[in-house]
Scaffold this motif. Sequence first.
Motif, short mmCIF file in Angstrom:
data_model
loop_
_atom_site.label_atom_id
_atom_site.label_comp_id
_atom_site.label_asym_id
_atom_site.label_seq_id
_atom_site.Cartn_x
_atom_site.Cartn_y
_atom_site.Cartn_z
N ILE A 34 27.38 47.42 58.46
CA ILE A 34 26.52 46.15 59.29
C ILE A 34 26.39 44.71 58.12
CG2 ILE A 34 24.38 44.79 59.92
CD1 ILE A 34 24.46 47.89 61.07
N MET A 87 20.71 48.36 74.54
CA MET A 87 20.51 47.19 74.20
C MET A 87 19.48 46.02 75.32
SD MET A 87 21.28 46.98 70.96
CE MET A 87 21.94 48.16 70.12
N THR A 92 23.45 41.48 61.21
CA THR A 92 23.07 42.30 61.85
C THR A 92 23.77 41.47 63.40
OG1 THR A 92 21.23 43.82 60.41
CG2 THR A 92 21.46 44.05 63.06
N CYS A 93 23.09 40.26 63.54
CA CYS A 93 22.99 39.37 64.51
C CYS A 93 24.46 39.25 64.47
CB CYS A 93 22.82 38.28 65.06
SG CYS A 93 20.48 38.08 65.10
N TYR A 141 27.40 41.47 63.94
CA TYR A 141 27.77 42.52 64.46
C TYR A 141 27.07 42.81 65.21
CZ TYR A 141 27.50 47.65 63.71
OH TYR A 141 28.58 48.84 63.45
N HIS A 142 26.31 41.84 65.97
CA HIS A 142 25.76 42.95 67.47
C HIS A 142 26.51 41.12 68.97
CE1 HIS A 142 24.06 45.97 67.33
NE2 HIS A 142 23.23 46.10 66.24
N GLN A 143 27.19 40.19 67.87
CA GLN A 143 27.55 38.92 68.92
C GLN A 143 26.52 38.81 69.12
OE1 GLN A 143 31.12 41.74 70.29
NE2 GLN A 143 32.32 40.60 69.32
N GLU A 176 17.24 45.26 65.88
CA GLU A 176 18.40 45.60 66.19
C GLU A 176 17.06 46.73 67.90
OE1 GLU A 176 20.51 49.19 64.66
OE2 GLU A 176 22.30 48.17 64.62
N LEU A 217 16.62 43.36 70.05
CA LEU A 217 17.83 44.70 70.79
C LEU A 217 17.21 45.20 72.01
CD1 LEU A 217 20.70 43.22 68.96
CD2 LEU A 217 19.04 41.97 70.60
#
Lengths: 328, 328, 328, 328
Positions: B325, C1, C30-31, C33-35, C282, C285
């Motif tokens: 990540i 999520m 990380t944001c 990475y999770h788009q 996460e 999310l």
Amino acid sequence: MSKSIKKIGVLTSGGDSPGMNAAIRSVVRTCAYHQIECIGIYRGYQGMIEGDFKEMGPRSVNNIVNKGGTILKSARSKEFMTVEGRQKAHQNLVNSGVDALVVIGGDGSFTGAEVFNAEFDFPVMGIPGTIDNDIFGTSHTLGYDTALNTVVDVIDKIRDTASSHNRLFFVEVMGRDAGHIALNAGIGAGAEEILIPEEDLGLERLLDSLKKSKASGKSSSIVVIAEGDKIGKNVFELKDYVEANLPEYDVRVSVLGHMQRGGAPSCFDRVLASRYGVKAVESLLEGKSNFMVGLLADKVALTPLEQAIKGRSEIDRELLRVSDIMTT
Amino acid sequence: MSKSIKKIGVLTSGGDSPGMNAAIRSVVRTCAYHQIECIGIYRGYQGMIEGDFKEMGPRSVNNIVNKGGTILKSARSKEFMTVEGRQKAHQNLVNSGVDALVVIGGDGSFTGAEVFNAEFDFPVMGIPGTIDNDIFGTSHTLGYDTALNTVVDVIDKIRDTASSHNRLFFVEVMGRDAGHIALNAGIGAGAEEILIPEEDLGLERLLDSLKKSKASGKSSSIVVIAEGDKIGKNVFELKDYVEANLPEYDVRVSVLGHMQRGGAPSCFDRVLASRYGVKAVESLLEGKSNFMVGLLADKVALTPLEQAIKGRSEIDRELLRVSDIMTT
Amino acid sequence: MSKSIKKIGVLTSGGDSPGMNAAIRSVVRTCAYHQIECIGIYRGYQGMIEGDFKEMGPRSVNNIVNKGGTILKSARSKEFMTVEGRQKAHQNLVNSGVDALVVIGGDGSFTGAEVFNAEFDFPVMGIPGTIDNDIFGTSHTLGYDTALNTVVDVIDKIRDTASSHNRLFFVEVMGRDAGHIALNAGIGAGAEEILIPEEDLGLERLLDSLKKSKASGKSSSIVVIAEGDKIGKNVFELKDYVEANLPEYDVRVSVLGHMQRGGAPSCFDRVLASRYGVKAVESLLEGKSNFMVGLLADKVALTPLEQAIKGRSEIDRELLRVSDIMTT
Amino acid sequence: MSKSIKKIGVLTSGGDSPGMNAAIRSVVRTCAYHQIECIGIYRGYQGMIEGDFKEMGPRSVNNIVNKGGTILKSARSKEFMTVEGRQKAHQNLVNSGVDALVVIGGDGSFTGAEVFNAEFDFPVMGIPGTIDNDIFGTSHTLGYDTALNTVVDVIDKIRDTASSHNRLFFVEVMGRDAGHIALNAGIGAGAEEILIPEEDLGLERLLDSLKKSKASGKSSSIVVIAEGDKIGKNVFELKDYVEANLPEYDVRVSVLGHMQRGGAPSCFDRVLASRYGVKAVESLLEGKSNFMVGLLADKVALTPLEQAIKGRSEIDRELLRVSDIMTT
């Protein structure tokens, strides 16, 4: 003060060294102090050709005095070795209103500056920035003092493990043409032997020295070797040679490499960079050109770029003797 | 408290690591606290065979808590692998009145201790001292935390020069069988890719990752590689491979080597060593034997030596994911 | 999520600590990475009230993993203690499309987050960032490990001069309510006595201990004192008291102060910050809210913010004992 | 070479400084190199009076080149200020066959040496060891360069927290009579203002400077203050004064204190100490006496002790100007 200079360009070129950012900061702030403009040129001469410029004011250089590397980046430029490349670069400077140039770098960078000056009668001033300290006309290049501290700090660590195991370490440090780092860091780290390009001790002498060291009761040994030493073997071949001839030794090799170029500059390098930047800008403003700023007998002084390029930075003979005595 | 133990011997064996001196100090002072004697054994098992012993009191270990290496020295001993060697060693302990042994070292050292214990029913206790953190039964070996700091400090320096020149660096760190140093220091230093023995990412993945990194706008990259990575090429071959396949990259290699073993221990390692020493001595005094002291879920705990030797220290899967990540 | 979260805001609040930048970087990446989007909020809650926001992508956080301080700055906000202030802040978040908040800070910052969550049902997640390690629900706050290394490094230097002059030094370290720094750094630096808020040793005990130390043959002594120790005297009064009662001692005082908050984070803090950032984002999310991310028995885990605020971080009793034994 | 000198005594006196051990090592090894004996005298002149001597050979000084403090310890001696004390000291030297003395220390130590030389016609040679750099006849005293690095390293850390909080810090550094540390470390650390004993800037100027700094867009400021500055207020009073007059500033104070004396010497100080030791011993062997070894324009040179004591080490005016320009 010369009336003609209203805007100075500054660039870093060649291998980076700690203190380059402090020098950039000093150039920028000295320009502001004298109320002239300053332009940062990215990636050395290549950025000059590509017009990769940025206006810089006193606040652009906040919080960089203590940073390694160079915020202006550095690069080698083949194009600048051509007339066409230099013409493009010159045109970019003219278009941006840049009247004079401060070049922070080493021998190669100064050669570029000198040619540029000769071709376009463009005012240039050099600041020596390289860890190797191999430039004539200055006792200290930017980054050299920091690199020495980095090297002794690492050898101190290696000494811990060397003396715990009664081992012999060969430590290769930077310096292709000059043994300044090896000689000073070798003395500073208490090395038992120091191999530098300026002297060919010969393999016999090295073996003798290691035998003597063992006999004198030393339980571990560090040999510091400049990259460019003249002993005719690289550091790994040297290890094989010594192990073949002195089987009582278990030799380990450590090649310090690029870490020597990085890190926060020492106080000495930060202050020196600040002094160099002031002198470079003010010399340009006084109408001088084609010089390198340097430290001579503790004073900031100018040396013609031509001499700086052609001259040879000599190793200090007194230090060689001190080194001999210290390994008693 | 067991009545029988009146004198404890302590030795360091195998590769040295930061914190070994702090552990020696703790063993010595814990003995003094419980009013039993303590003997320092020089050069590991070899010194045990040669009777190279020294009485140690609380003042013998002044001012060593912050020193790298080991004042008791370390050595590998082939003779201790023979029954005769071990008998000599045992006899020396008996002659000196030593009742129990604290062995500070790694896997190999513990194997020696276990065999010695089996043959002579001699009380032994292990303290894990190795920078690699590759020992089962503890989350942290002595020196591991310090080595991580050394590595990120060096990579921070390399990053200065990497980002000044838009270069790619391959940095090889210690870890023949375990990728703990590479994985943690890689995350800590912001490496773009990390290669460890526990995972074979494959060469394609490496190339993809480097291409992606370039495309994402990163101007420089650091790849951290454990000595024992499974990619099937050494770090210099890897450089050649990448340069052949990604000509846009100018790759430099840095092999950190033995400096990772040295230096003043971190606070964590000093405190951990102090805790381990207390636990080792007090466990022997309680009549326990053949254990290794370790840290499990933040508590000092015992693991049978046999398990410590045979077990495998696993890489943290969560960290692999965090690493992925972070390189987004 | 959870579907609902599309944009996360991140801020740092309260006293800064090393590792905050690494945590910001982790939250931002990380944001990405999770788009989902990420907004940096400057100067803590005050910047939230003033709408001092900036969009952040993976490249916004290049080269900060190793920097002390916080690029988002920190500030205390009286206005945020009022309903009006918090309403303004909430409106700004809504206007910018921010759905959730990661707050990096200490007790006070978490209290603000909890109130904000209660009033607006706004998802919040805390990351403990303070050098004092005085937060319930985690064995390690960000910056604590780095601060310990800073403190032992400084005391190592003081020890040089203390032992050259046979002097007694009182070193005051941070920790108004918690003695974690004093206790760990004291053990790590080999202090002869450690005074912490959690224990009132009493003045007599201190004098006894110093007398014993002198008698045992120690030539110099370091006493580490937490700011908030309960001995009822500040460090300068303590010096006067000891000199009046033990005229054989020449006492010097060193108050370490704010330097303890700065510096490049240790590898441990960088990795921990990376893990915390991943977990915080996460968890949001996954629809969780009102928790603090922490380290419990070596695993990243959540603790309700309310408990983190009300609970008390206890000193490790085993360490007090280890400290006693080490000063034998 | 003088025939008469067969045994040299070496001592450290006054405040310790990094590089003293490297100088001791150099004196000892230079003696060995010239095949004369060397005696270490503990605790300065007090140990000379008490006959606290130890024979030293090349191996006695293994592994100390990188250690702070002084293995020979230092002390102030009231008894040496009396004729009786000095007679005892002289008798001890005669009894031990010591022919000449190397004194490593500062002004006060040199005064003692000069008196001793005058009374007993005893050959003495001084090596300047003090971090303050306040000695005439040398550009660099041992420990000064190291102290500068220590100070900028600490201020770098303080800068992290200062710029995270937009705060103003007053940092007090050593230098009762000389502003060398404050001026150089202030430039090196990018201080916004520097207060030194050699200049009375006045309180108005300080307020103006701070106002200007704020107006120029700087978000945080560091003011470096030498202990002995002439502004007529101590650093805490100065804080109150500034806060009363510039309520927009939140001032924090940090007094660096004794840590500035400790730590591993920089490479520069190690090399300098090695050079000084060689020169001191060889000058004695050449029959010279009553000089101090120093660095003048980069060369090791002798200055009569009397001048070294009476002369005044001047601040570099160029540096004051550089400092002004850097705060643009």
